[in-house]
Scaffold this active site. Structure first.
Site, PDB file in Angstrom:
ATOM      1  N   CYS A 131       0.820  -1.215   0.000  1.00  0.00           N
ATOM      2  CA  CYS A 131       0.000   0.000   0.000  1.00  0.00           C
ATOM      3  C   CYS A 131       0.854   1.265   0.000  1.00  0.00           C
ATOM      4  O   CYS A 131       0.562   2.220  -0.733  1.00  0.00           O
ATOM      5  CB  CYS A 131      -0.948  -0.004   1.189  1.00  0.00           C
ATOM      6  SG  CYS A 131      -0.158  -0.358   2.781  1.00  0.00           S
ATOM      7  N   HIS A 238      -2.467   6.516   4.698  1.00  0.00           N
ATOM      8  CA  HIS A 238      -1.029   6.643   4.917  1.00  0.00           C
ATOM      9  C   HIS A 238      -0.546   7.996   4.394  1.00  0.00           C
ATOM     10  O   HIS A 238      -1.000   8.472   3.346  1.00  0.00           O
ATOM     11  CB  HIS A 238      -0.263   5.546   4.173  1.00  0.00           C
ATOM     12  CG  HIS A 238      -0.467   4.165   4.730  1.00  0.00           C
ATOM     13  ND1 HIS A 238      -1.074   3.916   5.936  1.00  0.00           N
ATOM     14  CD2 HIS A 238      -0.121   2.941   4.225  1.00  0.00           C
ATOM     15  CE1 HIS A 238      -1.094   2.609   6.153  1.00  0.00           C
ATOM     16  NE2 HIS A 238      -0.519   2.001   5.133  1.00  0.00           N
TER      17      HIS A 238
END
Length: 332
Positions: A131, A238
């Site tokens: 990711c 994130h």
């Protein structure tokens, strides 16, 4: 238009459910949908596109009995190691979200905005990158194409959702004074400079993933890349501080134009008005957001950027569905 039969493996997990949401939103031309999960989840029901589906246990027998064209797989590396080849042998192209196949030289590692064409070189398995790597690549690939990267320095601030439901539970429970069960340190009111296990090099496995995957996706095996990955007490999305050094000089306004026109990327960069990407304004979105775009005066041809994305959507589910869309569009 031809319709494609699609399996979703790990359909009851956080990423699997998000894959179903994105599949429904993007309206892929599917014929049938097959829901696979562990024996524990078999027999339960999942609603997709207004219809209820019974979850089937993931087994070799059931894979062969429920042939599909594409399988979106998010069930962990061990499961993928066993069952992805079974799907592939049955004529299914697997798009796998685990780390099992990412560095296999015979398996393409794909971020559609950067190297979609690599997906067509598959032998039945395509790997979805980590990711944190996915969102970084969306931002740096157009700059690499224009100025040629010389060095990349990653510093990540990764949400607890990246550690699954147990990671999210640790943050929620920490606020109640309950000790963590997923992380080896408290995450509530804390920052943990470790994601995954440490290697002999002193890097964590997550950091090494970013280094290796960046080189593979960009087809730049000798690119200088380093990373420090950190878990922060944020529910989702994130964030990454990325320092870049290029072979070629650049004009900062031109850099911003390159980023503004890059696929899948949204520029949020008006520091005078405190406009920049943050988890709170990037959550549940498919795009990657970039801001704090500024020259690094400490080196020649240096640049700093700040990149934020939803790690469950773009960092996993959406990227996988985009690969499926690309395969479908090029099926002829």
């Amino acid at each position: 238009m031809k319709k494609f039969d699609i399996a979703v493996v790990g359909c009851t997990g956080k990423v699997g459910r998000q894959m179903l949401t994105v599949l429904e939103e993007r309206k892929l031309p599917y014929g049938k949908i097959v829901m696979f999960a562990s024996k524990k989840s078999a027999g339960s029901e999942i609603t997709f596109d207004g219809k209820k589906y019974t979850v089937i246990e993931l087994s070799e027998e059931n894979i062969k009995a429920n042939k599909t064209d594409i399988a979106l797989m998010s069930a962990g590396g061990g499961t993928s190691k066993v069952f992805a080849p079974v799907f592939a042998a049955n004529g299914t192209v697997v798009i796998d979200n685990s780390s099992q196949w990412r560095m296999d030289p015979d398996v393409p590692l794909v971020v559609p905005e950067a190297n979609a064409e690599d997906a067509l070189k598959n032998h039945g398995i395509i790997a979805n990158p980590n990711c944190s790597t996915i969102q970084a690549i969306v931002a740096i690939k157009p700059l690499h194409d224009k100025y040629t990267l010389k060095r990349v320095v990653y510093s990540t601030y990764q949400a607890v959702s990246g550690a699954g439901m147990a990671g999210s539970a640790d943050l929620e429970n920490g606020a109640k004074g309950i000790a963590p069960s997923k992380f080896n340190q408290p995450i509530f009111h804390n920052v943990i400079p470790q994601i995954d296990v440490f290697l002999d090099s002193g890097y964590t496995k997550e950091e090494q993933k970013m280094i290796d995957e960046t080189r593979k996706i960009l087809h730049a095996p000798d690119l200088a890349v380093t990373a420090t990955t950190v878990r922060v007490p944020v529910p989702n999305c994130h964030s990454e501080s990325i320092n870049l050094e290029f072979e070629k000089p650049f004009d900062l306004d031109e850099v911003k134009r390159v980023l503004a026109y890059a696929p899948g990327l949204v520029v949020m960069d008006d520091p005078s008005r405190c406009v920049y990407p943050m988890p709170c304004n990037c959550d549940n979105k498919d795009e990657v957001f970039v801001g704090r775009i500024r020259r690094d005066f400490s080196v020649a041809n240096g640049l700093n950027i700040w990149v934020v994305a939803d790690n469950i959507r773009k960092g996993a589910a959406t990227n996988a569905v985009q690969i499926a869309q690309y395969l479908i569009a090029h099926a002829e």
